[in-house]
Design an enzyme around this catalytic site. Structure first.
Site, PDB file in Angstrom:
ATOM      1  N   SER B 143      15.831 -36.702 -20.141  1.00 12.90           N
ATOM      2  CA  SER B 143      16.946 -35.959 -20.718  1.00 12.90           C
ATOM      3  C   SER B 143      18.157 -36.873 -20.709  1.00 12.90           C
ATOM      4  CB  SER B 143      17.239 -34.724 -19.857  1.00 12.90           C
ATOM      5  OG  SER B 143      18.517 -34.196 -20.163  1.00 12.90           O
ATOM      6  N   TYR B 157      18.152 -30.339 -11.776  1.00 11.62           N
ATOM      7  CA  TYR B 157      17.568 -30.816 -13.035  1.00 11.62           C
ATOM      8  C   TYR B 157      17.938 -32.282 -13.269  1.00 11.62           C
ATOM      9  CZ  TYR B 157      16.684 -31.069 -18.093  1.00 11.62           C
ATOM     10  OH  TYR B 157      16.244 -31.431 -19.337  1.00 11.62           O
TER      11      TYR B 157
END
Lengths: 274, 256
Positions: B143, B157
């Site tokens: 990401s 995350y």
């Protein structure tokens, strides 16, 4: 730098970089909580540092409850908290095919989860004091290298990026979060490895670190004190290398080239390190 | 050289491929001739995805929750057997639940780590013998939050994604001499069902409007655009590319 009246917890501070940071904070006037897995060793460290303005906070940060106990003991003993240094960590070795679930879980728990949960449990006090957090990652979290410390490097990569998001989330509380990435540092662990290999470690570092030498513990400690100081009041989410230039050349394994030598010559003379 | 992508005869496993970025990649490989194993948590969701993609012999069902290593040890070898080997592994399965630091508990930490990071690692480890045989390649879908921070709620995350970026570098080096390439794709805001759902929760297209303002390219990314990146990294065109981190985020991680 003056840390008079400041209250500091350094995890993993009975030896190496953690001990160096604890000593330097203490010498600069701070009250410091010492942590290690073994209560007797923590007691010895407290005694060696002189006893005053020192709190024993022994415990294993490999479990979440352990993190809570260590942080709560430190805060109770210090009467609050201005800076948390998440330094405790281990470097068990395994190549990709050798990594067991047990190895993976242990490395994640001790190196990465502990930093997250010690920070969480320290937050209430850090918000009050507008304090700060320093994560100790590694050059191996910034660039890839010799693969024996595979999962170690993964935990350190996670820590580096966790620093950024934690810094952003806590910025509104006035709590700063930064990260130090040491390279080869002259800790007891490295000294033992050097002796065991007949001086090979120092020779290797001399050849591979652009500054041509291993780093001193006090050099890492002073980076940590800088992050914790008012002088770094505008610094948050920062990743600082303290590695003799290894990150700049994206290598903690490859050899330097000789002074004054053209780079095209250097590359043809560097022996391969397969 | 030919820039034309052709995956005829290639055997591909995409984890988390019943929807979103994983589904897009699976469709892309399939359209270009590959045999593709589809993975999702439930057999029903996998069967539905395969059905929607038109079925046929070049689609293999590989359902299972990859946040458990025991499941990985079951699902991945079965998928490789059914494919007859493995040329390309796309580690895409992941979750991005938001939680502020005071609310992060052991359960949340373990659940996010288990799927996003541990699952990816052990999937690669399990697939490695097959990948060494084929001199294959791995694409880890991380990401943009693997190379930058997020304002709030994504500490865990972003830790997993930062770790994944570094895992990619380490693996690329360890596996280089085996001829196995390992790369990273770091997507930004992509128009997936997940973001669509978040946008609905926000109301008044608030999330889409925020993305349009925040992103230098002025728009949300399309799944076709992450598919393009994954197919490129998996292709012979990227034969000299290993350990790299390709961001597909409309410029966000370059700074705004």
């Amino acid at each position: 730098m003056d840390f008079t009246g400041k209250r500091i917890l350094v995890t993993g501070s009975t030896m190496g970089i953690g001990l160096g940071a604890a000593e330097m904070f203490h010498a600069a006037g701070a009250s410091v909580a010492i942590n290690g897995r073994n209560a007797a060793t923590v007691g010895e460290t407290v005694e060696e540092l002189g006893g005053e303005r020192l709190v024993a906070a022994p415990g294993d940060i490999g479990s979440i409850e352990g993190c809570r106990n260590v942080v709560e003991t430190a805060i109770a003993g210090l009467g609050g908290l201005d800076c948390l240094v998440n330094n405790a960590g281990i470097c068990d070795l395994a190549r990709v095919m050798e990594v067991s679930e047990e190895h993976w879980d242990k490395m994640m728990a001790v190196n990465l989860r502990s930093a997250m949960f010690c920070s969480k449990f320290a937050l209430k006090e850090l918000r009050k004091s507008k304090g700060n957090i320093v994560h100790i990652a590694s050059i191996s979290g910034l660039v890839g290298g010799p693969s024996d410390s595979h999962v170690y490097a993964i935990t350190k990569g996670g820590m580096i990026n966790m620093t950024r998001t934690m810094a952003l989330e806590l910025a509104g509380d006035g709590v700063r979060v930064n990260c130090l990435c040491p390279g080869y540092i002259d800790t007891p662990l490295i000294q033992a490895e050097n002796e065991a290999t007949g001086g090979q470690v120092y020779d290797f570092v001399k050849k591979s670190a652009p500054l041509g030498r291993i780093g001193e513990v006090r050099e890492c400690a002073s980076s940590i004190l800088y992050f914790a100081s008012d002088g770094a009041g505008y610094v948050t989410g920062a990743i600082l290398s303290n590695d003799g230039g290894c990150a700049a050349k994206a290598s903690w394994g490859g050899a330097n080239h000789e002074d004054g030598e053209l780079i095209s010559n250097a590359y043809t003379t560097i022996p391969r390190t397969d | 050289m030919s820039m034309q992508l052709d995956f005829s005869g290639k055997r591909v496993l995409v984890t988390g491929s019943t929807k979103g970025i994983g589904r897009g990649a699976a469709e892309g490989f399939h359209e270009l001739g590959a045999m593709v194993a589809i993975n999702g948590r439930t057999p029903e969701s996998v069967a539905r995805a395969i059905d929607e993609m038109g079925g046929g012999e070049r689609l293999i069902a590989a359902p299972g929750d990859l946040s458990r290593v025991s499941v990985i040890h079951d699902v991945v070898p079965k998928a490789i057997d059914a494919l007859g080997g493995l040329d390309i592994l796309v580690n895409n399965a992941g979750r991005g639940d938001e939680r502020l630091i005071d609310d992060i508990d052991a359960e949340h930490w373990e659940a996010v780590l288990a799927l996003n990071l541990k699952g990816a690692f052990f999937t690669i480890q399990t697939a490695l013998p097959a990948l060494k045989q084929s001199k294959g390649s791995v694409v880890n879908v991380a990401s943009m939050l693997g190379v930058m921070g997020a304002p709030a709620g994504l500490i865990v995350y972003s830790a997993t994604k930062g770790a994944m970026v570094q895992m990619t570098r380490m693996m690329a080096l360890e596996l280089a001499r085996d001829g196995v390439r390992v790369n990273n794709l770091c997507p930004g805001w992509i128009d997936t069902p997940m973001i669509e759902h978040d946008n609905e929760l926000a109301g008044g297209d608030a999330l889409y409007k925020y993305i349009d303002e925040d992103c230098p390219l002025g728009r949300i990314g399309k799944v076709d655009e992450t598919t393009g990146a994954i197919l490129y990294l998996s292709s012979a065109n990227a034969g000299y590319t290993t350990g790299s981190t390709l961001v597909a985020d409309g410029g966000i991680s370059s700074g705004r």
